[in-house]
Enzyme design. Sequence first.
Site, PDB file in Angstrom:
ATOM      1  N   THR A  46       0.832  -1.204   0.000  1.00  0.00           N
ATOM      2  CA  THR A  46       0.000   0.000   0.000  1.00  0.00           C
ATOM      3  C   THR A  46       0.865   1.250   0.000  1.00  0.00           C
ATOM      4  OG1 THR A  46      -1.641  -1.231   1.263  1.00  0.00           O
ATOM      5  CG2 THR A  46      -1.927   1.146   1.172  1.00  0.00           C
ATOM      6  N   TYR A 134       3.957 -12.343   4.904  1.00  0.00           N
ATOM      7  CA  TYR A 134       2.848 -11.787   4.115  1.00  0.00           C
ATOM      8  C   TYR A 134       2.598 -12.695   2.920  1.00  0.00           C
ATOM      9  CZ  TYR A 134       0.307  -8.272   1.279  1.00  0.00           C
ATOM     10  OH  TYR A 134      -0.611  -7.595   0.507  1.00  0.00           O
ATOM     11  N   LYS A 162       0.370 -12.458   7.839  1.00  0.00           N
ATOM     12  CA  LYS A 162      -0.665 -11.686   7.156  1.00  0.00           C
ATOM     13  C   LYS A 162      -1.144 -12.544   5.991  1.00  0.00           C
ATOM     14  CE  LYS A 162      -1.445  -7.521   4.388  1.00  0.00           C
ATOM     15  NZ  LYS A 162      -0.805  -6.355   3.717  1.00  0.00           N
TER      16      LYS A 162
END
Length: 295
Positions: A46, A134, A162
Amino acid sequence: MDFGRIVTAMATPFTADGALDVAGLERLINHLLETGTTCLLAAGTTGESPTLTHTEKLRLFESTLRFADGRVPVMAGTGTNDTRASIELSREAARLGVHGLLLVTPYYNKPSQEGLYHHFAAIAEAVDLPIMLYNVPGRTAVNIDVDTALRLAEVPNIVALKEASGNFAQILEIAARKPDDFLLYSGDDKFTLPMMAVGGYGVVSVASHVVGLEIQEMIHSFLAGDHRAAATWSGRLLPIFEALFRTTSPSPLKAALELLGLPSGGVRLPLVAAGDAVVEELRRELTRLGKLSDR
């Protein structure tokens, strides 16, 4: 280290000429910490990590630490598809004082499960920091399989995952078999509540930039045993969760931040700004949620 329930995968504000907007970063961090964020993740996807230079990442880590000023932990996105480069960046981030690392699965070169294990284990051995893995196969083209995730959970400083595969059979199996001290985070805002219902701990959130207090209420309701209220919050927030991913993230997020008057700046190529239809959808949803006044 407790990263809390709402880790915000922070956008990286840019100036009009595309440089890091350090003053804007301070404003954004203060906004996030006032609206429920329990940990700041700098230079995640992000945060447009693929188009940040090595120097920019280090400056972003240092600035985030300075502006957070000990109020919440700071996590640094240091994973790449090159193990040696990941180790170097992780060590530099550790020297700056970050509190944890996010390591994405290596992208493009598509390692085997054995390769994934040795990649993550090598980075973990090189630094004395808690690590969150992740898993996002939609972006990286490789999945951390259940057995690999559980094997990595045995590495002492790999403490969390995650999980953004969207594969609930996989998520359920990890949740059922993982050690109690290995924390499972949703990597997708809309799956936060269902993942917590099967043993997830929290979310690494994009939407917390704009509805952080509402996500906090949803989680608090669930933890308090008020599952009906939590479900109501989840349903109410679902449209904004989906709108923020209507096109490639973080383009919609940056449009939403601009609508709210928060530091944003454009996205760097090869991403492009969200189109008019996406911006109007975001405007409608932010208005519905009381974030913008009716025009």
